[in-house]
Design a protein around this motif. Structure first.
Motif, PDB file in Angstrom:
ATOM      1  N   ILE A 201       3.341   5.075  -3.701  1.00 46.56           N
ATOM      2  CA  ILE A 201       3.582   3.609  -3.353  1.00 46.56           C
ATOM      3  C   ILE A 201       2.539   3.114  -2.656  1.00 46.56           C
ATOM      4  O   ILE A 201       1.944   3.733  -1.870  1.00 46.56           O
ATOM      5  CB  ILE A 201       4.957   4.108  -2.300  1.00 46.56           C
ATOM      6  CG1 ILE A 201       6.031   4.798  -2.808  1.00 46.56           C
ATOM      7  CG2 ILE A 201       5.315   2.678  -1.639  1.00 46.56           C
ATOM      8  CD1 ILE A 201       7.003   5.059  -1.899  1.00 46.56           C
ATOM      9  N   ASN A 202       2.399   1.852  -3.063  1.00 47.82           N
ATOM     10  CA  ASN A 202       1.249   1.165  -2.336  1.00 47.82           C
ATOM     11  C   ASN A 202       1.896   0.644  -1.001  1.00 47.82           C
ATOM     12  O   ASN A 202       1.970  -0.593  -0.721  1.00 47.82           O
ATOM     13  CB  ASN A 202       0.940  -0.049  -3.297  1.00 47.82           C
ATOM     14  CG  ASN A 202      -0.534  -0.846  -2.997  1.00 47.82           C
ATOM     15  OD1 ASN A 202      -1.178  -0.448  -2.395  1.00 47.82           O
ATOM     16  ND2 ASN A 202      -0.491  -2.090  -3.396  1.00 47.82           N
ATOM     17  N   ALA A 203       1.769   1.442  -0.167  1.00 51.12           N
ATOM     18  CA  ALA A 203       2.222   0.951   1.219  1.00 51.12           C
ATOM     19  C   ALA A 203       1.938   2.055   2.058  1.00 51.12           C
ATOM     20  O   ALA A 203       1.845   3.030   1.987  1.00 51.12           O
ATOM     21  CB  ALA A 203       3.591   0.777   1.574  1.00 51.12           C
ATOM     22  N   PRO A 204       1.576   1.803   3.431  1.00 54.39           N
ATOM     23  CA  PRO A 204       1.116   2.935   4.249  1.00 54.39           C
ATOM     24  C   PRO A 204       2.327   3.986   4.621  1.00 54.39           C
ATOM     25  O   PRO A 204       3.441   3.487   4.584  1.00 54.39           O
ATOM     26  CB  PRO A 204       0.681   2.201   5.574  1.00 54.39           C
ATOM     27  CG  PRO A 204       1.522   1.111   5.562  1.00 54.39           C
ATOM     28  CD  PRO A 204       1.595   0.635   4.152  1.00 54.39           C
ATOM     29  N   PRO A 205       1.879   5.171   5.092  1.00 53.69           N
ATOM     30  CA  PRO A 205       2.747   6.326   5.265  1.00 53.69           C
ATOM     31  C   PRO A 205       3.960   5.903   6.029  1.00 53.69           C
ATOM     32  O   PRO A 205       5.053   6.022   5.957  1.00 53.69           O
ATOM     33  CB  PRO A 205       1.897   7.368   5.639  1.00 53.69           C
ATOM     34  CG  PRO A 205       0.648   7.146   5.072  1.00 53.69           C
ATOM     35  CD  PRO A 205       0.597   5.655   5.143  1.00 53.69           C
ATOM     36  N   GLU A 206       3.827   5.166   7.422  1.00 54.51           N
ATOM     37  CA  GLU A 206       4.630   4.883   8.363  1.00 54.51           C
ATOM     38  C   GLU A 206       5.454   3.974   7.764  1.00 54.51           C
ATOM     39  O   GLU A 206       6.995   4.137   8.283  1.00 54.51           O
ATOM     40  CB  GLU A 206       4.014   4.369   9.645  1.00 54.51           C
ATOM     41  CG  GLU A 206       3.084   3.172   9.544  1.00 54.51           C
ATOM     42  CD  GLU A 206       1.493   3.143   9.044  1.00 54.51           C
ATOM     43  OE1 GLU A 206       1.138   2.393   9.112  1.00 54.51           O
ATOM     44  OE2 GLU A 206       1.326   4.420   8.743  1.00 54.51           O
TER      45      GLU A 206
END
Length: 235
Positions: free
Chosen positions: A61-66
Motif C-alpha cells: 500500500i502506498n501510504a505510511p503504516p500509521e
C-alpha cells in the motif's frame, strides 16, 4: 434450456471447486505453513508459537503504516455483499440465530464487542487480538484472556485463536500490510470438531481476508493523499 444448462454447469463446477478446497483444508490441518522472510511476526509469536492452522494475506500500500493501520482498524466488513453472504451461509448451515445486538461498524471495535481482546498493540504498526471459543457452535461466544495467560491456556474443549493487523514500512516508501490468523485446539476432542469445522468454512475465512485487502488499499491511499503524505524514497 441453454441458460439452465450453463447455470447447472456453473453450479457443478463451483461445488467441485468447493469440495476440493474442503479436502485440501482437511489434509493440511495440523501441518501449517510456517512463515518465511517478511512473513515472520515476532509479536504474534510471543502469544502463539504453535498452531494447527494459519491464514496469511498481504498487500503493498502506498501510504505510511500509521494511516494503513488506522484504516484497517476501522474497516466495515459488512459493506461487502460477498462477506454478508458468507456469514449468511454459515448461519444457514449451522442454523444460527440472528445476532440482534447492535455492534460498532469499525473492525476492531466490533470484534471487541463480540468478546475479542487485545493481546498486544504496537502503536501505528500492529494490533494482535485473541480469544478462546467453540467455533462449531452456531452462535459461538468469544472469551478474551489476559495477554500473560493466553499462551498457556489449555482448558479442554476450546479453540484458541489470534489474528493480527500489521503494517511494515518499505524502504522505497509506503508499507506492506499483513493480516494473519492462527488457531489451535486445546485437546483431541476439540481438535476433531474443529478440523471438520475448519475444512468446511476455511474457504470462506480466506475469501473474507482476501476481499478486505483491495478496499483497504484504496481507503488508506485516499487518506494518505488527503493528508498530503508523499512517499519518501531512499537513495
Amino acid at each position: 434450456m441453454t441458460f439452465i444448462f450453463w447455470l447447472a454447469a456453473i453450479l457443478v463446477l463451483l461445488s467441485l471447486g468447493y469440495a476440493a478446497l474442503v479436502m485440501v483444508a482437511w489434509r493440511r490441518y495440523g501441518h501449517p505453513r510456517h512463515p518465511v522472510r517478511d512473513e515472520v511476526d515476532p509479536l504474534l509469536d510471543r502469544f502463539f508459537p504453535n498452531y494447527d492452522v494459519v491464514e496469511r494475506h498481504h498487500i503493498t500500500i502506498n501510504a505510511p503504516p500509521e494511516i494503513v493501520l488506522a484504516a484497517a482498524s476501522q474497516m466495515n466488513m459488512q459493506q461487502s455483499p460477498v462477506v454478508r453472504a458468507i456469514f449468511a451461509i454459515r448461519a444457514f448451515v449451522l442454523r444460527a440465530a440472528p445476532d440482534a445486538t447492535p455492534r460498532p461498524t469499525g473492525l476492531l471495535d466490533q470484534m471487541r464487542s463480540l468478546g475479542w481482546g487485545d493481546l498486544a498493540i504496537a502503536p501505528g504498526r500492529e494490533v494482535v487480538m485473541g480469544a478462546v471459543t467453540q467455533p462449531w457452535d452456531p452462535s459461538p461466544r468469544f472469551q478474551a484472556l489476559p495477554p500473560d495467560s493466553f499462551a498457556s491456556f489449555r482448558e479442554p474443549g476450546f479453540v484458541k485463536i489470534a489474528w493480527t493487523l500489521r503494517a511494515d514500512s518499505r524502504h522505497a516508501g509506503g508499507c506492506d500490510f499483513w493480516t494473519e490468523t492462527r488457531a489451535v485446539a486445546t485437546d483431541d476432542a476439540a481438535r476433531r470438531r474443529f478440523r471438520w469445522y475448519w475444512a468446511r468454512f476455511s474457504p470462506g475465512v480466506a475469501l473474507i481476508r482476501y476481499l478486505s485487502l483491495v478496499p483497504l488499499k484504496a481507503e488508506a491511499e485516499k487518506r494518505a493523499r488527503l493528508s498530503d503524505w508523499s512517499c519518501v524514497r531512499l537513495h
